[in-house]
Design a protein around this motif. Structure first.
Motif, PDB file in Angstrom:
ATOM      1  N   LEU A 113      -5.056   0.242  12.571  1.00 49.28           N
ATOM      2  CA  LEU A 113      -3.916  -0.642  12.315  1.00 49.28           C
ATOM      3  C   LEU A 113      -3.147  -0.951  13.603  1.00 49.28           C
ATOM      4  O   LEU A 113      -2.306  -1.836  13.627  1.00 49.28           O
ATOM      5  CB  LEU A 113      -2.970  -0.030  11.278  1.00 49.28           C
ATOM      6  CG  LEU A 113      -3.468  -0.124   9.836  1.00 49.28           C
ATOM      7  CD1 LEU A 113      -2.563   0.672   8.915  1.00 49.28           C
ATOM      8  CD2 LEU A 113      -3.537  -1.573   9.369  1.00 49.28           C
ATOM      9  N   ARG A 119      -4.279  -5.578  11.201  1.00 46.62           N
ATOM     10  CA  ARG A 119      -3.015  -5.740  10.451  1.00 46.62           C
ATOM     11  C   ARG A 119      -2.958  -7.118   9.812  1.00 46.62           C
ATOM     12  O   ARG A 119      -2.522  -7.291   8.678  1.00 46.62           O
ATOM     13  CB  ARG A 119      -1.807  -5.570  11.391  1.00 46.62           C
ATOM     14  CG  ARG A 119      -1.623  -4.159  11.912  1.00 46.62           C
ATOM     15  CD  ARG A 119      -0.189  -3.940  12.374  1.00 46.62           C
ATOM     16  NE  ARG A 119       0.237  -4.847  13.418  1.00 46.62           N
ATOM     17  CZ  ARG A 119       0.099  -4.617  14.727  1.00 46.62           C
ATOM     18  NH1 ARG A 119      -0.475  -3.501  15.137  1.00 46.62           N
ATOM     19  NH2 ARG A 119       0.529  -5.485  15.611  1.00 46.62           N
ATOM     20  N   VAL A 122      -5.117  -7.313   6.689  1.00 44.55           N
ATOM     21  CA  VAL A 122      -4.483  -6.634   5.548  1.00 44.55           C
ATOM     22  C   VAL A 122      -3.352  -7.495   4.988  1.00 44.55           C
ATOM     23  O   VAL A 122      -3.225  -7.691   3.773  1.00 44.55           O
ATOM     24  CB  VAL A 122      -3.961  -5.231   5.973  1.00 44.55           C
ATOM     25  CG1 VAL A 122      -3.204  -4.563   4.832  1.00 44.55           C
ATOM     26  CG2 VAL A 122      -5.124  -4.343   6.402  1.00 44.55           C
ATOM     27  N   ARG A 123      -2.545  -8.067   5.885  1.00 40.00           N
ATOM     28  CA  ARG A 123      -1.434  -8.934   5.426  1.00 40.00           C
ATOM     29  C   ARG A 123      -1.953 -10.161   4.702  1.00 40.00           C
ATOM     30  O   ARG A 123      -1.426 -10.552   3.659  1.00 40.00           O
ATOM     31  CB  ARG A 123      -0.579  -9.368   6.623  1.00 40.00           C
ATOM     32  CG  ARG A 123       0.483  -8.358   7.015  1.00 40.00           C
ATOM     33  CD  ARG A 123       1.572  -9.013   7.853  1.00 40.00           C
ATOM     34  NE  ARG A 123       1.038  -9.573   9.083  1.00 40.00           N
ATOM     35  CZ  ARG A 123       1.059  -8.952  10.262  1.00 40.00           C
ATOM     36  NH1 ARG A 123       1.605  -7.758  10.355  1.00 40.00           N
ATOM     37  NH2 ARG A 123       0.558  -9.507  11.327  1.00 40.00           N
TER      38      ARG A 123
END
Lengths: 194, 88
Positions: A113, A119, A122-123
């Motif tokens: 991450l 990141r 994932v967002r």
């Protein structure tokens, strides 16, 4: 602290809300997908909470009450931006998402991450969840609210919370597992509890 | 009761949250012990939940807290202090 604010020590409101600053922002961001707008919505939600503090009933948790105000604020902004937005969800349908079936991918170390693109993946996957699932997922997994608090904040049944959370989890697994597998070298290390 | 893969997928959340009854949990575990696909789905789902909950995924904007309290201070000057609602 609430009594103090209502008793005239209004400065205490700053201390009262400090533990919930992140939660309220996150809730707004998860709906609005825009940092500046989420920040503005969070500020507005706290101002509304201050104005209506006298209406807070101590039989509900203050955090749940605040989250419900933040949700309403973010939803109202979302409707203004996308008046055609409909997000009807059929909680009674028995069709659950089919998860990604990748036997060679189990674990991705959380250090990944640190990488911006991970990141971002994932967002994006969270942003892509249908709104009704995203709200439940954020409250249960990111805010760590229990099932009852989540149901109260969203004004839905406990059964709906469970169904939406389950579907959101499988959708994220389906979306993210293949993406993360290609973004991160395969690890064959197994979880210690297996 | 013998569970197939689709049944097990329906139970994944209950398994992760430990809300399955003892008998269903035992059947799910029996299936997982023999099914590499389902045990990988369970692992990857659990892993993804750990990743999504990490604070680094969503970071607060720099200065967020300061701006929030400054705006609150300003708003509090312009609105009457809240009073206890005495309505039943």
């Amino acid at each position: 602290m609430i009594e103090k604010v209502l008793g005239g020590q209004t400065e205490t409101f700053h201390e009262l809300i400090r533990p919930y600053e992140r939660s309220v922002y996150l809730m707004a961001l998860s709906l609005l997908h825009n940092e500046a707008e989420a920040e503005d919505a969070a500020q507005e939600a706290f101002i509304k909470a201050y104005r209506h503090l006298g209406k807070f009933r101590s039989d509900s948790r203050f955090s749940t009450w605040l989250i419900a105000i933040a949700l309403n604020e973010a939803r109202a902004r979302l409707r203004r931006k996308q008046p055609q937005l409909t997000d009807s969800i059929d909680d009674t349908s028995e069709n659950s998402p089919v998860p990604a079936q990748l036997t060679d991918w189990r674990e991705i170390p959380s250090e990944t991450l640190e990488r911006k693109e991970v990141r971002s993946l994932v967002r994006s996957a969270l942003d892509a969840l249908p709104l009704a699932y995203r709200e439940v997922f954020v409250l249960r997994e990111l805010e760590e609210r229990n099932v009852q608090e989540t149901a109260d904040a969203l004004d839905i049944t406990i059964a709906s919370v469970k169904m939406r959370l389950h579907r959101a989890r499988l959708m994220l697994q389906k979306q993210l597992a293949p993406q993360l597998k290609s973004a991160v070298p395969v690890s064959r290390r197994r979880f210690p509890w297996f | 009761m013998v569970l197939n893969c689709r049944h097990v997928w329906d139970y994944i959340s209950g398994y992760l949250d430990n809300t399955l009854d003892a008998s269903t949990r035992a059947h799910v575990e029996e299936h997982l012990a023999h099914c590499e696909i389902c045990s990988a789905i369970l692992d990857s789902t659990r892993n993804i939940l750990i990743l999504t909950a990490d604070d680094r995924v969503f970071e607060l904007p720099l200065g967020y807290s300061e701006r929030l309290h400054a705006r609150l201070t300003e708003a509090m000057l312009n609105v009457p202090p809240p009073e206890k609602d005495t309505d039943p």
